[in-house]
Design a protein around this motif. Structure first.
Motif, PDB file in Angstrom:
ATOM      1  N   VAL A 215       0.842  -1.205   0.000  1.00  0.00           N
ATOM      2  CA  VAL A 215       0.000   0.000   0.000  1.00  0.00           C
ATOM      3  C   VAL A 215       0.873   1.249   0.000  1.00  0.00           C
ATOM      4  CG1 VAL A 215      -1.714   1.316   1.295  1.00  0.00           C
ATOM      5  CG2 VAL A 215      -1.904  -1.170   1.149  1.00  0.00           C
ATOM      6  N   MET A 216       1.902   1.276   0.864  1.00  0.00           N
ATOM      7  CA  MET A 216       2.778   2.436   0.940  1.00  0.00           C
ATOM      8  C   MET A 216       3.550   2.643  -0.359  1.00  0.00           C
ATOM      9  SD  MET A 216       2.337   3.938   3.804  1.00  0.00           S
ATOM     10  CE  MET A 216       3.770   5.010   3.764  1.00  0.00           C
ATOM     11  N   THR A 219       1.343   4.000  -3.044  1.00  0.00           N
ATOM     12  CA  THR A 219       1.097   5.414  -2.778  1.00  0.00           C
ATOM     13  C   THR A 219       2.281   6.254  -3.227  1.00  0.00           C
ATOM     14  OG1 THR A 219      -0.301   4.856  -0.879  1.00  0.00           O
ATOM     15  CG2 THR A 219       0.560   7.097  -0.992  1.00  0.00           C
ATOM     16  N   ARG A 220       3.504   5.779  -2.915  1.00  0.00           N
ATOM     17  CA  ARG A 220       4.703   6.494  -3.354  1.00  0.00           C
ATOM     18  C   ARG A 220       4.773   6.556  -4.881  1.00  0.00           C
ATOM     19  NH1 ARG A 220       7.281   3.560   1.015  1.00  0.00           N
ATOM     20  NH2 ARG A 220       7.866   4.997   2.685  1.00  0.00           N
ATOM     21  N   ASP A 223       2.452   9.220  -6.073  1.00  0.00           N
ATOM     22  CA  ASP A 223       2.983  10.548  -5.762  1.00  0.00           C
ATOM     23  C   ASP A 223       4.118  10.931  -6.716  1.00  0.00           C
ATOM     24  OD1 ASP A 223       1.221  10.839  -3.692  1.00  0.00           O
ATOM     25  OD2 ASP A 223       2.640  10.237  -2.125  1.00  0.00           O
TER      26      ASP A 223
END
Length: 255
Positions: A215-216, A219-220, A223
């Motif tokens: 998930v992280m 997300t990165r 971004d």
């Protein structure tokens, strides 16, 4: 080239490399014992790049660069496999394997027995014990790996445990700087002697999963992609403004 374009291009270059790091993390989200990478950024000042602010004072122009890639060596989640040849490392230790280029180190505790009876990784690399490679006999069964790495078996109809070796576990005083990723989930140690991993323990029938958070990382990735697109739009706007100014100047000159 104008400062705004140089700054934008420097940021795009670092974003492109950061995206490669994130993509590699995502690709290894299910790789046993994998450790995620992180990009480290810093401000970069060019002595010959200056601009005048709104009150007429000169100031340096700040660029961005990715100074290094750091390894996230934090412990990953533990998953039970019930395979007696699998081990999860609790602590900062590494297993030692023997490659054609010398000893290498891994957190991947998913092992198997080769056709010649040697204990090897899933890719067939021999796993080293304190006395060298660990070899099993054809009649060995009920393999047990204790917390300190001692490998025992029952041989044939014999009910007495026979020792086949002890897994070698090592650690490093400065693991972040000492270890270098080589691919195949292996690390090399440059100029840093391995130390006995006295505080690390093994758990049989389990493996340490990747410490990548899907998930992280996704997300990165979003971004980074969004930032790259925004900078591209900004650079395109600067190009359009420059073209418009040139066309206007050319028109006024012709008039």
């Amino acid at each position: 080239m104008e400062n705004v374009s140089l700054i934008g291009l420097s940021r795009q270059m670092t974003l492109e490399r950061q995206l490669d790091v994130v993509a590699n993390n995502v690709a290894n989200v299910n790789t046993t014992g994998f450790k995620a990478d992180r990009s480290l950024f810093e401000e970069f000042l060019r002595s010959n790049a200056r601009e005048t602010n709104f009150i007429g004072r000169d100031r340096n122009v700040s660029f961005v660069q990715d100074r290094a890639t750091l390894k996230d060596l934090s412990q990953g989640p533990i998953e039970q496999t019930k395979n007696p040849l699998d081990v999860a490392i609790d602590g900062d230790g590494f297993l030692v394997v023997q490659t054609p280029n010398g000893p290498r180190y891994t957190r991947d505790g998913s092992m198997q027995i080769s056709q010649t009876g040697q204990l090897v990784t899933k890719s067939g690399i021999p796993v080293l014990g304190t006395g060298g490679p660990i070899t099993f006999q054809p009649t060995d069964h009920d393999i047990n790996i204790s917390a300190d790495g001692t490998v025992t078996v029952q041989e044939g109809t014999n009910r007495t445990d026979s020792v086949r070796g002890k897994l070698r576990m090592v650690s490093f005083a400065q693991a972040q700087s000492a270890l270098k990723k080589e691919g195949s989930n292996l690390y090399s140690a440059e100029g840093a002697p391995p130390l006995p991993a006295t505080t690390s323990k093994l758990t049989q029938g389990f493996v340490e999963k990747s410490n990548v958070s899907s998930v992280m990382e996704m997300t990165r990735m979003i971004d980074v992609t969004r930032a790259y697109t925004q900078i591209s739009a900004m650079l395109q706007q600067q190009t359009d403004m420059r073209r418009s100014a040139i066309e206007k100047l050319a028109g006024d000159s012709a008039a």
